[in-house]
Write a protein that holds these residues in place. Structure first.
Motif, PDB file in Angstrom:
ATOM      1  N   ALA A  86      -6.362   0.423   4.116  1.00 28.64           N
ATOM      2  CA  ALA A  86      -5.958  -0.979   4.253  1.00 28.64           C
ATOM      3  C   ALA A  86      -5.066  -1.398   3.101  1.00 28.64           C
ATOM      4  N   VAL A  87      -5.440  -1.006   1.881  1.00 27.08           N
ATOM      5  CA  VAL A  87      -4.646  -1.364   0.696  1.00 27.08           C
ATOM      6  C   VAL A  87      -3.280  -0.685   0.731  1.00 27.08           C
TER       7      VAL A  87
ATOM      8  N   GLU B 212       4.550   1.664  -2.157  1.00 22.72           N
ATOM      9  CA  GLU B 212       6.003   1.794  -2.176  1.00 22.72           C
ATOM     10  C   GLU B 212       6.368   3.228  -2.568  1.00 22.72           C
TER      11      GLU B 212
ATOM     12  N   THR C 173       1.126   6.012   4.431  1.00 25.10           N
ATOM     13  CA  THR C 173       1.983   5.798   3.258  1.00 25.10           C
ATOM     14  C   THR C 173       3.447   6.133   3.551  1.00 25.10           C
TER      15      THR C 173
ATOM     16  N   SER D 171       1.255   5.700  -4.762  1.00 19.40           N
ATOM     17  CA  SER D 171      -0.057   5.282  -4.285  1.00 19.40           C
ATOM     18  C   SER D 171      -1.153   5.387  -5.328  1.00 19.40           C
TER      19      SER D 171
ATOM     20  N   GLY E 270      -1.645   0.520   3.273  1.00 18.73           N
ATOM     21  CA  GLY E 270      -0.838   0.040   4.386  1.00 18.73           C
ATOM     22  C   GLY E 270      -0.154  -1.282   4.104  1.00 18.73           C
ATOM     23  N   GLN E 271      -0.694  -2.030   3.161  1.00 17.82           N
ATOM     24  CA  GLN E 271      -0.124  -3.338   2.816  1.00 17.82           C
ATOM     25  C   GLN E 271       0.821  -3.284   1.623  1.00 17.82           C
ATOM     26  N   SER E 272       0.607  -2.307   0.713  1.00 21.53           N
ATOM     27  CA  SER E 272       1.249  -2.440  -0.591  1.00 21.53           C
ATOM     28  C   SER E 272       2.018  -1.237  -1.112  1.00 21.53           C
TER      29      SER E 272
ATOM     30  N   ARG F 162       4.823   3.461   6.071  1.00 21.85           N
ATOM     31  CA  ARG F 162       5.132   2.173   5.459  1.00 21.85           C
ATOM     32  C   ARG F 162       6.414   2.248   4.627  1.00 21.85           C
TER      33      ARG F 162
END
Length: 222
Positions: free
Chosen positions: A83-84, A90, A123, A22, A86-88, A126
């Motif tokens: 928001a970032v 790994e 994180t 992150s 939650g989308q990206s 996801r």
């Protein structure tokens, strides 16, 4: 500085930059956000300001450096960051194999983070590992003081009923490493994104690839 002579009884991971990748997402967002508030910093400067700290603490420092931010800045930044992430976000490459190796030898593991439970929920959720840390992910919301105070690491050890001296901390920040040392635990510095020189005189050992961690923990010795 100490070396492991046998596998630890508990491994406590920092979350951001150790379990989930992150940090690059958060740091780039922070760089852009502070610039929009009148504080233009290079990415290395933002890294020095932010890594291992809390968003609230970063806001206080940024304001002192001239950023035109209001009292609700941290809350607003959290929403952008969530928001970032939650989308990206790994996983750090190789971390699942480390968790598998610990499970295989029956060694418990936990997270001790300077991030909030909400952030970890986003994180870890996801990335599909939230269940692996269920009930064993601890944040500053659970203790009196964030890192570099040892509180969150001591809480993890207490909850899992392992003596601090039998624990290993995996950290990618100086503040976190100092917290582990203050807790009386063996501290391993993860240098994938953090220059090794920053850990000088603090950690017990360094490594830059999660694939090397099981052997360093002595998991292949049994």
């Amino acid at each position: 500085m100490r070396n492991l002579t046998s596998p630890p009884k508990l491994v406590i991971f920092d979350c951001d930059g150790v379990v989930v990748d992150s940090e690059p997402l958060t740091l780039n967002l922070l760089c852009e956000d502070l610039a929009s508030h009148g504080l233009s910093l290079s990415l290395p400067e933002v890294i020095d300001l932010a890594v291992g700290g809390t968003i609230g603490g970063i806001g206080v420092q940024a304001k002192a450096m001239g950023a035109a931010i209001l009292d609700d800045w941290a809350d607003q930044f959290y929403e952008k960051m969530f928001a970032v992430l939650g989308q990206s976000v790994e996983l750090i490459p190789g971390i699942e194999a480390v968790l598998d190796a610990l499970d295989h030898q029956g060694i418990p593991f936990a997270i001790g983070s300077n991030g909030s439970h909400r952030k970890m929920g986003i994180t870890l959720g996801r990335c599909g590992v939230a269940e692996r840390f269920a009930g064993r992910a601890f944040s500053p919301e659970d203790v009196a003081n964030p890192k570099p105070a040892p509180d969150v690491y001591l809480l993890a050890a207490s909850k899992i009923e392992i003596a601090p001296g039998d624990c290993v901390v995996i950290e990618d920040s100086v503040a976190g490493a100092r917290a582990g040392v203050a807790a009386g635990m063996v501290v391993m510095g993860f240098t994938h994104d953090t220059p090794a020189a920053k850990f000088a005189g603090i950690t017990d050992m360094l490594f830059d690839d999660m694939a090397d961690l099981p052997a360093l923990l002595g998991l292949n010795a049994q």
